[in-house]
Design an enzyme around this catalytic site. Structure first.
Site, PDB file in Angstrom:
ATOM      1  N   SER A 122      91.795  60.930  -9.679  1.00 29.28           N
ATOM      2  CA  SER A 122      92.091  61.795 -10.817  1.00 29.28           C
ATOM      3  C   SER A 122      93.564  62.144 -10.952  1.00 29.28           C
ATOM      4  O   SER A 122      94.006  62.559 -12.020  1.00 29.28           O
ATOM      5  CB  SER A 122      91.270  63.084 -10.732  1.00 29.28           C
ATOM      6  OG  SER A 122      91.545  63.783  -9.531  1.00 29.28           O
ATOM      7  N   ASP A 160      95.592  72.939 -12.141  1.00 25.40           N
ATOM      8  CA  ASP A 160      94.263  73.490 -11.883  1.00 25.40           C
ATOM      9  C   ASP A 160      94.036  73.530 -10.372  1.00 25.40           C
ATOM     10  O   ASP A 160      94.992  73.565  -9.602  1.00 25.40           O
ATOM     11  CB  ASP A 160      93.177  72.687 -12.618  1.00 25.40           C
ATOM     12  CG  ASP A 160      93.077  71.226 -12.161  1.00 25.40           C
ATOM     13  OD1 ASP A 160      93.690  70.877 -11.123  1.00 25.40           O
ATOM     14  OD2 ASP A 160      92.381  70.433 -12.822  1.00 25.40           O
ATOM     15  N   HIS A 175      95.156  69.527  -9.233  1.00 26.39           N
ATOM     16  CA  HIS A 175      96.145  68.615  -9.808  1.00 26.39           C
ATOM     17  C   HIS A 175      97.467  69.299 -10.162  1.00 26.39           C
ATOM     18  O   HIS A 175      97.462  70.413 -10.679  1.00 26.39           O
ATOM     19  CB  HIS A 175      95.558  67.972 -11.069  1.00 26.39           C
ATOM     20  CG  HIS A 175      94.213  67.353 -10.845  1.00 26.39           C
ATOM     21  ND1 HIS A 175      93.041  68.004 -11.181  1.00 26.39           N
ATOM     22  CD2 HIS A 175      93.863  66.170 -10.287  1.00 26.39           C
ATOM     23  CE1 HIS A 175      92.015  67.232 -10.848  1.00 26.39           C
ATOM     24  NE2 HIS A 175      92.484  66.115 -10.301  1.00 26.39           N
TER      25      HIS A 175
END
Length: 366
Positions: free
Chosen positions: A35, A330, A333
């Site tokens: 991600s 967040d 990340h």
């Protein structure tokens, strides 16, 4: 301080991009990862690891594209530094005529081990990402009218960015209620098992034509908001603000990854591998946060719960007012501001603490 950060970033970016030509420095850029660099491959999957909704992408030109932050990822910035006019397309959306300049195969929740990330739903593991590349190679071969010499000459000049392993710890080893790996393996043995699989898959990429490879080390995972939210003073006996048990395990992996890079450079004919020390860069960003313009290094700009780290951004949630003042977007990340620094260091640093044995710009020109 915000103005100082902007000046620092502008200087770094201009220095890095000073030699950018009308044509990219390499013909293509292939990306494998999770991600941290996913740009939309998970959008159509049944998974909790998706970011194709606001406020993700709030500062990105294409809006909520599936990138897991407010703007550009590290590889987006690297693509710009390498001279690409457009971002590298995701595997899920790439058109046939676009594959010659590269594809992003990264998938949120993906790991080196196939079962990693299954707790979050569907994703493309590293094994599957390599298979997707195998399919793309066949497309390129047809575009070159089955001329294998031309095919391998093309691929040998490309940059291969590989950032795998974070989820093998976050969404596997340190999730004992779902996985048995922490009881099956010691941290040292687990690292060895991971690197064995990693090496096997890198060998497959080499056989398919990869020659210029940037292996990205793992960052200080024990210091991300998600781990800080789980860590309380009562169960942290190290005196550190971070989960040092996780960081120690990460360090074992990173040391092994560096050794693997050295071994590949010694044993693989005409290959050039580099190691990007994200762990050192993440330590630097925290240690010198104010100089980089970060006022908050322990909380997500967007999220729920302690440190905004217990749940990631909810749809249409209002994030913090100043996105670039936060190191993290967040629970997991970095913000675009942090990604720009990580990318610039990987591309342009002359310190062996950041990159070994060369940086990505030197790799591109080699």
């Amino acid at each position: 301080m915000e103005e100082l950060r902007k000046v620092i970033l502008l200087i770094l970016f201009l220095l890095s991009a000073a030699e950018t030509r009308s044509e990219p420095q390499v013909p293509c850029f292939f990306i494998f990862g999770d991600s941290l660099v996913d740009n939309g491959n998970n959008n159509g999957l049944l998974t909790l690891a998706r970011a194709n909704y606001m406020p993700y992408g709030v500062d990105f030109s294409e809006g909520p594209s599936g990138r897991f932050n407010n703007g550009r990822t590290t590889v987006d910035v690297l693509a710009q530094l390498l001279g690409f006019r457009n971002f590298i397309p995701s595997y899920s959306t790439v058109q046939r005529n676009e594959v010659l300049r590269g594809v992003n195969f990264a998938s949120g929740a993906a790991g080196i081990r196939d079962e990693t990330g299954n707790n979050l739903g569907e994703h493309y593991s590293f094994t599957e990402q390599v298979e997707h590349f195998r399919q793309v190679v066949q497309v390129i071969r047809r575009l070159f009218q089955r001329n294998d010499t031309k095919l391998f000459d093309h691929l040998s000049k490309c940059i291969f960015f590989i950032g795998m392993g974070s989820n093998d710890y976050l969404n596997n080893y340190f999730m004992p209620n779902y996985y048995t790996t922490s009881s099956d393996y010691s941290p040292t043995t687990y690292s060895a098992v991971l690197l064995e699989d990693y090496s096997r898959l890198l060998n497959q990429l080499y056989e398919l034509g990869a020659r210029k490879v940037a292996a990205i080390g793992l960052g200080e995972i024990g210091c991300i908001p998600y781990e800080l939210a789980r860590l309380s003073s009562s169960n942290n006996k190290t005196g550190s603000r971070c989960n040092e048990k996780i960081n120690k395990a990460i360090n074992i992996f990173n040391i092994g990854l560096l050794q693997m890079v050295k071994r590949f450079n010694r044993d693989m004919e005409d290959a050039m591998f580099i190691y990007v020390n994200t762990y050192e860069s993440s330590k630097d960003l925290v240690k010198n946060a104010m100089a980089y313009g970060f006022n908050v290094v322990d909380k997500g700009c967007c999220g729920v719960g302690r440190n905004n780290g217990q749940i990631t951004c909810l749809p249409l949630q209002t994030p913090c007012a100043n996105h670039s003042s936060h190191l993290f977007w967040d629970a997991f990340h970095p913000t675009e501001a942090a990604n720009q620094i990580y990318a610039t260091k990987a591309y342009n640093s002359t310190s062996s603490l950041d990159v070994y044995p060369m940086n990505i710009k030197q790799l591109a020109l080699a």
